[in-house]
Design a protein around this motif. Structure first.
Motif, PDB file in Angstrom:
ATOM      1  N   SER A  24       0.879  -1.302  -0.005  1.00  0.00           N
ATOM      2  CA  SER A  24      -0.026   0.039   0.033  1.00  0.00           C
ATOM      3  C   SER A  24       0.913   1.088  -0.041  1.00  0.00           C
ATOM      4  O   SER A  24       0.325   2.294  -0.119  1.00  0.00           O
ATOM      5  CB  SER A  24      -1.160  -0.055   1.293  1.00  0.00           C
ATOM      6  N   LYS A  26       3.064   4.271  -1.415  1.00  0.00           N
ATOM      7  CA  LYS A  26       3.177   4.614  -2.776  1.00  0.00           C
ATOM      8  C   LYS A  26       4.642   5.412  -3.056  1.00  0.00           C
ATOM      9  O   LYS A  26       5.392   5.318  -1.887  1.00  0.00           O
ATOM     10  CB  LYS A  26       2.418   5.858  -2.848  1.00  0.00           C
ATOM     11  N   SER A  28       7.640   7.223  -4.131  1.00  0.00           N
ATOM     12  CA  SER A  28       7.821   8.816  -3.857  1.00  0.00           C
ATOM     13  C   SER A  28       9.457   8.954  -4.440  1.00  0.00           C
ATOM     14  O   SER A  28      10.023   8.241  -4.537  1.00  0.00           O
ATOM     15  CB  SER A  28       7.543   9.183  -2.571  1.00  0.00           C
ATOM     16  N   ASN A  67       3.312   8.487  -6.561  1.00  0.00           N
ATOM     17  CA  ASN A  67       1.951   8.398  -6.013  1.00  0.00           C
ATOM     18  C   ASN A  67       1.094   7.256  -6.299  1.00  0.00           C
ATOM     19  O   ASN A  67       0.097   7.106  -6.141  1.00  0.00           O
ATOM     20  CB  ASN A  67       1.138   9.710  -5.904  1.00  0.00           C
ATOM     21  N   THR A  69       1.172   2.802  -6.359  1.00  0.00           N
ATOM     22  CA  THR A  69       1.749   1.679  -5.736  1.00  0.00           C
ATOM     23  C   THR A  69       2.547   0.813  -6.637  1.00  0.00           C
ATOM     24  O   THR A  69       2.370   0.869  -7.833  1.00  0.00           O
ATOM     25  CB  THR A  69       0.829   0.850  -4.965  1.00  0.00           C
ATOM     26  N   ARG A 144       4.326  14.562   7.892  1.00  0.00           N
ATOM     27  CA  ARG A 144       4.319  14.020   6.838  1.00  0.00           C
ATOM     28  C   ARG A 144       3.839  14.744   5.763  1.00  0.00           C
ATOM     29  O   ARG A 144       3.092  15.808   5.729  1.00  0.00           O
ATOM     30  CB  ARG A 144       3.138  12.835   6.884  1.00  0.00           C
ATOM     31  N   PRO A 145       4.310  14.556   4.674  1.00  0.00           N
ATOM     32  CA  PRO A 145       3.840  15.351   3.386  1.00  0.00           C
ATOM     33  C   PRO A 145       2.539  15.211   3.140  1.00  0.00           C
ATOM     34  O   PRO A 145       1.801  16.419   2.611  1.00  0.00           O
ATOM     35  CB  PRO A 145       4.594  14.722   2.017  1.00  0.00           C
ATOM     36  N   SER A 146       1.736  14.255   3.200  1.00  0.00           N
ATOM     37  CA  SER A 146       0.360  14.307   2.962  1.00  0.00           C
ATOM     38  C   SER A 146      -0.450  14.982   4.202  1.00  0.00           C
ATOM     39  O   SER A 146      -1.632  15.014   3.933  1.00  0.00           O
ATOM     40  CB  SER A 146       0.037  12.699   3.237  1.00  0.00           C
ATOM     41  N   GLU A 147      -0.053  15.588   5.316  1.00  0.00           N
ATOM     42  CA  GLU A 147      -0.545  16.170   6.145  1.00  0.00           C
ATOM     43  C   GLU A 147      -0.217  17.618   6.315  1.00  0.00           C
ATOM     44  O   GLU A 147       0.979  18.060   5.899  1.00  0.00           O
ATOM     45  CB  GLU A 147      -0.066  15.524   7.567  1.00  0.00           C
ATOM     46  N   LYS A 148      -1.089  18.522   6.585  1.00  0.00           N
ATOM     47  CA  LYS A 148      -0.783  19.998   6.850  1.00  0.00           C
ATOM     48  C   LYS A 148      -0.279  20.384   8.036  1.00  0.00           C
ATOM     49  O   LYS A 148       0.656  21.197   8.040  1.00  0.00           O
ATOM     50  CB  LYS A 148      -2.240  20.552   6.718  1.00  0.00           C
ATOM     51  N   ASP A 163       9.056  10.194   6.785  1.00  0.00           N
ATOM     52  CA  ASP A 163       8.603  10.878   7.865  1.00  0.00           C
ATOM     53  C   ASP A 163       9.648  11.726   8.518  1.00  0.00           C
ATOM     54  O   ASP A 163      10.977  11.392   8.445  1.00  0.00           O
ATOM     55  CB  ASP A 163       8.113   9.861   8.996  1.00  0.00           C
TER      56      ASP A 163
END
Length: 172
Positions: A24, A26, A28, A67, A69, A144-148, A163
């Motif tokens: 799962s 991705k 990067s 992005n 898998t 994390r890049p996916s979180e603001k 991370d």
């Protein structure tokens, strides 16, 4: 008895689900990929994903990989090679080496470290030499890049590739 079984099963599910499954994760920037095309050694390659997020493949040219898998990329490549280049191609994609994780703040050896599957914050701290004397026991965060914004974490929290772990200092 049934209630105990349900509690045990739910604990097992949630504790194992908290760790990232390699299928799962991705692709990067910074990941190293191994791409194998069955019975076509000339089309197989190993490559590190650079900032462009595009990999140049034999015959089919440039393919965006960010992005996706590994399974999604393999399917994409099979479709592209099946479009007039190969008959029923079979492609496997694996991430041989993930981008590193970073840890800074109140640890004995802050820095960049190689990511490993099922890594927890506690293990990351151990890799960084343990907590310093001034480290807080609860003010730990992961960016994390996916979180603001950075997420508060504890010792069981999973670490993902890329991370940035911050261990703040305590007041005492």
């Amino acid at each position: 008895m049934v209630l105990r079984l349900l509690v045990c099963l739910s604990f097992f599910y949630f504790s194992s689900a908290s760790h990232a499954d390699s299928s799962s994760l991705k692709i990067s920037v910074g990941d190293s990929l191994a791409i194998a095309v069955y019975n076509e050694t000339d089309l197989s390659l190993k490559v590190r994903v650079d900032n462009s997020g595009v990999v140049n493949f034999p015959l089919i040219g440039q393919v965006p990989v960010l992005n996706l898998t590994p399974k999604q990329l393999a399917k994409n490549l099979e479709e592209r090679y099946d479009d007039g280049y190969l008959v029923a191609p079979s492609v496997t994609v694996s991430i041989e080496r993930y981008r590193p994780f970073y840890i800074h703040g109140e640890v004995k050896a802050p820095g960049v470290y190689e990511f490993d599957q099922k890594l927890t914050v506690e293990q990351a701290i151990a890799i960084a030499g343990g907590l310093s004397e001034r480290a807080s026991s609860s003010k730990w965060f992961i960016a994390r890049p996916s979180e603001k914004k950075p997420l508060p974490v504890n010792k069981e929290s999973p670490v993902l590739p890329g991370d940035i772990i911050t261990i703040n200092s305590s007041f005492f």
